[in-house]
Design a protein around this motif. Structure first.
Motif, PDB file in Angstrom:
ATOM      1  N   SER A  88      -4.801  39.838 -19.462  1.00 31.05           N
ATOM      2  CA  SER A  88      -4.047  39.115 -20.503  1.00 31.05           C
ATOM      3  C   SER A  88      -3.515  37.772 -20.006  1.00 31.05           C
ATOM      4  CB  SER A  88      -2.923  39.964 -21.083  1.00 31.05           C
ATOM      5  OG  SER A  88      -2.064  40.423 -20.088  1.00 31.05           O
ATOM      6  N   ARG A  89      -4.434  36.970 -19.525  1.00 33.38           N
ATOM      7  CA  ARG A  89      -4.105  35.604 -19.142  1.00 33.38           C
ATOM      8  C   ARG A  89      -5.084  34.663 -19.836  1.00 33.38           C
ATOM      9  NH1 ARG A  89      -0.619  37.985 -17.270  1.00 33.38           N
ATOM     10  NH2 ARG A  89       0.533  37.720 -15.333  1.00 33.38           N
TER      11      ARG A  89
ATOM     12  N   THR B 122      -2.895  29.360 -14.396  1.00 30.28           N
ATOM     13  CA  THR B 122      -1.747  28.454 -14.419  1.00 30.28           C
ATOM     14  C   THR B 122      -2.111  27.266 -13.548  1.00 30.28           C
ATOM     15  OG1 THR B 122      -0.236  30.325 -14.580  1.00 30.28           O
ATOM     16  CG2 THR B 122       0.701  28.230 -13.901  1.00 30.28           C
TER      17      THR B 122
ATOM     18  N   VAL C  24       0.894  30.660  -4.790  1.00 26.52           N
ATOM     19  CA  VAL C  24       0.491  30.042  -6.053  1.00 26.52           C
ATOM     20  C   VAL C  24       1.249  30.728  -7.175  1.00 26.52           C
ATOM     21  CG1 VAL C  24      -1.768  29.213  -5.380  1.00 26.52           C
ATOM     22  CG2 VAL C  24      -1.503  31.565  -6.114  1.00 26.52           C
ATOM     23  N   ARG C  25       1.490  29.957  -8.230  1.00 24.62           N
ATOM     24  CA  ARG C  25       2.307  30.500  -9.305  1.00 24.62           C
ATOM     25  C   ARG C  25       1.455  31.028 -10.457  1.00 24.62           C
ATOM     26  NH1 ARG C  25       6.126  26.339 -11.759  1.00 24.62           N
ATOM     27  NH2 ARG C  25       6.579  25.834  -9.597  1.00 24.62           N
ATOM     28  N   ASP C  26       2.072  31.917 -11.209  1.00 26.59           N
ATOM     29  CA  ASP C  26       1.429  32.471 -12.399  1.00 26.59           C
ATOM     30  C   ASP C  26       2.468  32.473 -13.503  1.00 26.59           C
ATOM     31  OD1 ASP C  26       0.055  34.028 -14.294  1.00 26.59           O
ATOM     32  OD2 ASP C  26       0.870  35.858 -13.420  1.00 26.59           O
TER      33      ASP C  26
ATOM     34  N   GLN D  92      -1.767  24.739 -10.938  1.00 27.06           N
ATOM     35  CA  GLN D  92      -0.867  24.741  -9.796  1.00 27.06           C
ATOM     36  C   GLN D  92      -0.255  23.369  -9.576  1.00 27.06           C
ATOM     37  OE1 GLN D  92      -0.007  27.521  -8.285  1.00 27.06           O
ATOM     38  NE2 GLN D  92      -1.361  28.591  -9.714  1.00 27.06           N
ATOM     39  N   PRO D  93       1.058  23.325  -9.308  1.00 24.65           N
ATOM     40  CA  PRO D  93       1.704  22.025  -9.104  1.00 24.65           C
ATOM     41  C   PRO D  93       1.356  21.390  -7.753  1.00 24.65           C
ATOM     42  CG  PRO D  93       3.322  23.809  -9.017  1.00 24.65           C
ATOM     43  CD  PRO D  93       2.012  24.439  -9.337  1.00 24.65           C
TER      44      PRO D  93
ATOM     45  N   GLN E  36      -8.333  24.619  -7.111  1.00 21.95           N
ATOM     46  CA  GLN E  36      -8.364  25.398  -8.349  1.00 21.95           C
ATOM     47  C   GLN E  36      -9.314  24.742  -9.348  1.00 21.95           C
ATOM     48  OE1 GLN E  36      -4.759  25.239 -10.567  1.00 21.95           O
ATOM     49  NE2 GLN E  36      -5.130  27.167 -11.629  1.00 21.95           N
TER      50      GLN E  36
ATOM     51  N   ARG F  14      -9.463  32.803   0.349  1.00 21.73           N
ATOM     52  CA  ARG F  14     -10.651  33.576  -0.015  1.00 21.73           C
ATOM     53  C   ARG F  14     -11.898  32.742  -0.151  1.00 21.73           C
ATOM     54  NH1 ARG F  14     -10.364  38.617  -4.123  1.00 21.73           N
ATOM     55  NH2 ARG F  14     -12.612  38.419  -4.036  1.00 21.73           N
TER      56      ARG F  14
ATOM     57  N   ASN G 229      -1.676  32.510  -1.722  1.00 30.57           N
ATOM     58  CA  ASN G 229      -2.669  31.519  -2.107  1.00 30.57           C
ATOM     59  C   ASN G 229      -4.072  31.966  -1.730  1.00 30.57           C
ATOM     60  OD1 ASN G 229      -4.127  29.332  -2.769  1.00 30.57           O
ATOM     61  ND2 ASN G 229      -3.038  27.906  -1.432  1.00 30.57           N
TER      62      ASN G 229
ATOM     63  N   PHE H 154       1.942  34.537  -6.208  1.00 28.28           N
ATOM     64  CA  PHE H 154       0.903  35.288  -5.510  1.00 28.28           C
ATOM     65  C   PHE H 154       0.592  34.557  -4.208  1.00 28.28           C
ATOM     66  CE2 PHE H 154      -0.823  38.283  -8.697  1.00 28.28           C
ATOM     67  CZ  PHE H 154      -0.082  37.887  -9.785  1.00 28.28           C
TER      68      PHE H 154
ATOM     69  N   PHE I 274      -7.753  36.670 -11.133  1.00 27.06           N
ATOM     70  CA  PHE I 274      -6.576  36.336 -10.311  1.00 27.06           C
ATOM     71  C   PHE I 274      -5.600  35.584 -11.219  1.00 27.06           C
ATOM     72  CE2 PHE I 274      -4.837  33.479  -6.788  1.00 27.06           C
ATOM     73  CZ  PHE I 274      -3.993  34.462  -6.304  1.00 27.06           C
ATOM     74  N   PRO I 275      -4.488  36.213 -11.600  1.00 25.37           N
ATOM     75  CA  PRO I 275      -3.603  35.597 -12.615  1.00 25.37           C
ATOM     76  C   PRO I 275      -3.249  34.127 -12.363  1.00 25.37           C
ATOM     77  CG  PRO I 275      -2.896  37.822 -12.147  1.00 25.37           C
ATOM     78  CD  PRO I 275      -4.031  37.545 -11.205  1.00 25.37           C
ATOM     79  N   PRO I 276      -2.908  33.712 -11.133  1.00 26.81           N
ATOM     80  CA  PRO I 276      -2.517  32.307 -10.969  1.00 26.81           C
ATOM     81  C   PRO I 276      -3.634  31.310 -11.298  1.00 26.81           C
ATOM     82  CG  PRO I 276      -1.806  33.590  -9.094  1.00 26.81           C
ATOM     83  CD  PRO I 276      -2.690  34.477  -9.912  1.00 26.81           C
ATOM     84  N   PHE I 277      -4.882  31.793 -11.397  1.00 23.78           N
ATOM     85  CA  PHE I 277      -5.980  30.918 -11.746  1.00 23.78           C
ATOM     86  C   PHE I 277      -5.734  30.291 -13.120  1.00 23.78           C
ATOM     87  CE2 PHE I 277     -10.677  30.551 -12.876  1.00 23.78           C
ATOM     88  CZ  PHE I 277     -10.874  29.448 -12.061  1.00 23.78           C
TER      89      PHE I 277
ATOM     90  N   VAL J 275      -3.680  22.569  -3.673  1.00 17.99           N
ATOM     91  CA  VAL J 275      -4.075  23.830  -4.294  1.00 17.99           C
ATOM     92  C   VAL J 275      -4.757  23.550  -5.624  1.00 17.99           C
ATOM     93  CG1 VAL J 275      -3.253  26.048  -5.140  1.00 17.99           C
ATOM     94  CG2 VAL J 275      -2.116  24.957  -3.224  1.00 17.99           C
TER      95      VAL J 275
ATOM     96  N   PHE K  89      -6.694  30.968  -3.205  1.00 16.04           N
ATOM     97  CA  PHE K  89      -7.632  29.854  -3.385  1.00 16.04           C
ATOM     98  C   PHE K  89      -8.071  29.313  -2.026  1.00 16.04           C
ATOM     99  CE2 PHE K  89      -5.223  29.260  -7.456  1.00 16.04           C
ATOM    100  CZ  PHE K  89      -6.250  29.705  -8.263  1.00 16.04           C
ATOM    101  N   PHE K  90      -7.127  29.330  -1.092  1.00 13.62           N
ATOM    102  CA  PHE K  90      -7.457  28.819   0.232  1.00 13.62           C
ATOM    103  C   PHE K  90      -8.027  29.928   1.118  1.00 13.62           C
ATOM    104  CE2 PHE K  90      -4.604  24.820   0.548  1.00 13.62           C
ATOM    105  CZ  PHE K  90      -5.304  24.297  -0.531  1.00 13.62           C
TER     106      PHE K  90
ATOM    107  N   TRP L 228     -14.264  35.938  -8.517  1.00 13.20           N
ATOM    108  CA  TRP L 228     -13.011  36.682  -8.273  1.00 13.20           C
ATOM    109  C   TRP L 228     -11.811  35.968  -8.866  1.00 13.20           C
ATOM    110  CZ3 TRP L 228      -9.017  34.364  -5.767  1.00 13.20           C
ATOM    111  CH2 TRP L 228      -9.323  33.212  -5.015  1.00 13.20           C
ATOM    112  N   GLN L 229     -11.872  34.625  -8.936  1.00 12.64           N
ATOM    113  CA  GLN L 229     -10.709  33.885  -9.459  1.00 12.64           C
ATOM    114  C   GLN L 229     -10.392  34.280 -10.894  1.00 12.64           C
ATOM    115  OE1 GLN L 229     -13.307  32.354  -7.948  1.00 12.64           O
ATOM    116  NE2 GLN L 229     -12.635  30.588  -6.748  1.00 12.64           N
TER     117      GLN L 229
END
Lengths: 175, 387
Positions: free
Chosen positions: A65-66, A17, B368-370, A19-20, A28, B386, B381, B379, A12-15, A24, B383-384, A8-9
């Motif tokens: 488109s990521r 990028t 979380v950022r994109d 993450q700072p 990731q 799901r 989070n 978005f 998921f668009p933030p996947f 998280v 990641f945590f 699923w990730q």
């Protein structure tokens, strides 16, 4: 070969990028490593080149488109190397073997195959192992030659096999 | 053609006939008109065209003529003069044509005399005799003269017009400031008066009637803060800032609560100055005062985000709750994410604040950022939640 099922990730668009937030990011990267390994396994990808990696479908999802930027790809590959799923072939870290199974695991598998096909004390060529008809149903069928050699060397170290050179061809004797 | 007007054939005062020509046809732009075979008279003021069958003439004031060109005749066409004309003045006697899109007319000389007429015409225009006439009781055509005059004074005229405009603007500005000065003077009196009255009220509360007091209070309220804290009233800077902090937290407690408990420092600055009216505060003073809020345990306090953005928030504001509301918004946009702009629009808060909210949620690992070509979006989070 069955169609690879993306996790699923992957959609998921933030996947895509990095993450700072440290927590998280760890999660990731876990997901990324798992994805790259399972994708490599499913598509029999054994080598990854950093410069070409950005065009691999695993790092790019056209549907949303990521794409993981080059920096991100490096981080993921470094993480894979740290976990032992990737072995750099050069010092500049441009290319590496994608090891979705460690060489010793491969060695174990090949040895048990050799046992079951009664090849102990016999000599066979490397070609027979990864390309031959008799190993067609095995997981290591079609395995990259270099990785196969690595796997067999681990067997040699534990005294289960002996590598032999016949000029430009190589063979192995299982003990 | 719309510059022509009907007039009599008699000459006005100071008007002299220069030359005449016969068999003249008038053109409106390039278009031939029905005014044909007429008698054209050039005076030092006007061109007059008249057909024998008609009693009245068509007049065209020379001040409207900008440029004269000649057009040589051919086998089938007679020589013509092309007259470029300026815009007609607003008040102009009725003419044969009310409006025309062409800004030039042509005179067709069918019986010769074109070049000599052109010479005379150019002389007459060059002389500008109509400007020299200063007679108070001029016919209606004089109205046109002044209109035409400003147009035909060339670059010098344009410069003069600009200068006149500037002078006018300057005058307007100084007028405006005079008003402001008056207002300031009055306001000073007003504040002084209000102070003396409020002192009086404090001293002998009996002398002023209750009615007066309430009315006076309402005046003061409409002015904003009735007794603003000023540097003069409190000697030391810390004392001053302390009282200022109190004033700000009292005056803005309600507004801050209304906007959700957080207000940007810049907005605080504007609001407090608006409430004070004339005793304006400097940004530094407001900031110093806000820094002191925490120390004195006031209802508002200053909060600085990691990015350096400073806000004033209610003392009891729960940060976890703020994050929670942000996450709620994020969850309702799980598919396409939320940008700072979206959040600002949805929750009616400043953009800067919306961004801080999102970054705060990110720091708490709730968002979380994109980063993409479409900009920065957030978005929830997954990641945590799901995996």
């Amino acid at each position: 070969m069955a169609e690879f099922e993306w996790p699923w990730q992957y959609s998921f668009p933030p996947f895509f990028t990095l993450q700072p937030n440290a927590d998280v990011r760890r999660t990731q990267l876990d997901s990324w490593c798992a994805l790259v390994v399972s994708w490599g396994k499913s598509n029999s990808v054994s080598q990854i080149d950093v410069t070409e990696a950005s065009s691999l479908p695993v790092f790019k999802n056209n549907a949303i488109s990521r794409a993981l930027p080059v920096d991100g790809i490096k981080v993921v590959l470094d993480e894979l190397a740290k976990r032992g799923n990737l072995e750099w072939t050069d010092k500049t870290r441009r290319r590496g073997y994608l090891l979705w199974r460690s060489p010793s695991e491969w060695g174990q598998q090949i040895y048990s195959w050799a046992q079951s096909t009664s090849r102990i004390n016999n000599v066979c060529t490397l070609y027979e192992i990864n390309q031959g008809d008799e190993s067609a149903d095995q997981e290591f069928h079609g395995l990259d030659g270099d990785i196969l050699l690595k796997a067999l060397k681990t067997l040699e170290v534990t005294g289960k096999a002996e590598l032999m050179d016949f000029g430009d061809n190589q063979g192995i004797k299982f003990l | 053609m719309d510059r022509w007007y009907w007039c009599g054939s008699s000459l006005t005062a100071g008007e002299v006939v220069c030359t005449t020509a016969n068999g003249i046809r008038l053109y409106d732009g390039d278009k031939r008109t029905g005014y044909d075979d007429g008698h054209l008279t050039l005076t030092n003021h006007r061109l007059l065209w008249r057909h024998e069958s008609q009693s009245s003439s068509l007049g065209l004031h020379l001040s409207l003529v900008v440029l004269v060109e000649d057009e040589a005749g051919g086998f089938t066409s007679s020589p013509k003069l092309l007259l470029h004309l300026a815009q007609p003045p607003h008040s102009k006697p009725a003419g044969p044509v009310a409006a025309s899109s062409n800004s030039f007319i042509k005179l067709s000389f069918r019986q010769g005399g074109c070049s000599s007429f052109q010479q005379a015409l150019q002389n007459a225009i060059g002389e500008r005799d109509w400007e020299k006439v200063v007679i108070p009781s001029l016919p209606a055509s004089h109205g046109k003269q002044s209109g035409g005059k400003t147009i035909h004074t060339g670059i010098l005229g344009i410069e003069r017009a600009i200068q006149a405009k500037q002078e006018e603007t300057n005058q307007n500005i100084s007028h405006a400031f005079e008003d402001l000065k008056n207002l300031m003077g009055l306001a000073k009196d007003m504040v002084f008066l209000s102070k003396s009255i409020s002192n009086k009220i404090k001293e002998h509360s009996g002398e002023v009637s209750v009615d007066d007091t309430t009315r006076f209070r309402s005046y003061l309220l409409s002015l904003g803060i009735d007794d603003p804290v000023t540097r003069e009233t409190y000697g030391s800077a810390t004392q001053y800032h302390h009282h200022l902090a109190k004033e700000i937290s009292q005056a803005l407690e309600e507004p801050v609560k209304e906007v959700g408990g957080v207000m940007l420092l810049s907005e605080v600055y504007c609001r407090i100055n608006r409430a004070r009216g004339l005793q304006l505060l400097s940004p530094e003073d407001v900031m110093h005062a806000c820094h002191l809020m925490k120390k004195f345990d006031l209802s508002l306090n200053l909060h600085t985000f990691e990015s350096g953005v400073q806000v004033v928030q209610t003392a009891g504001l729960d940060q976890d709750k703020v994050v929670e509301t942000t996450v709620e918004t994020l969850k309702s946009h799980e598919v396409d994410g939320v940008s700072a702009g979206d959040l600002a629009r949805e929750c009616g808060m400043p953009l800067l604040l919306a961004q801080e909210r999102l970054l705060q949620a990110e720091r708490c690992a709730k968002a979380v950022r994109d980063e993409s070509s479409e900009g920065l979006r957030f978005f929830p989070n997954l990641f945590f939640s799901r995996s």
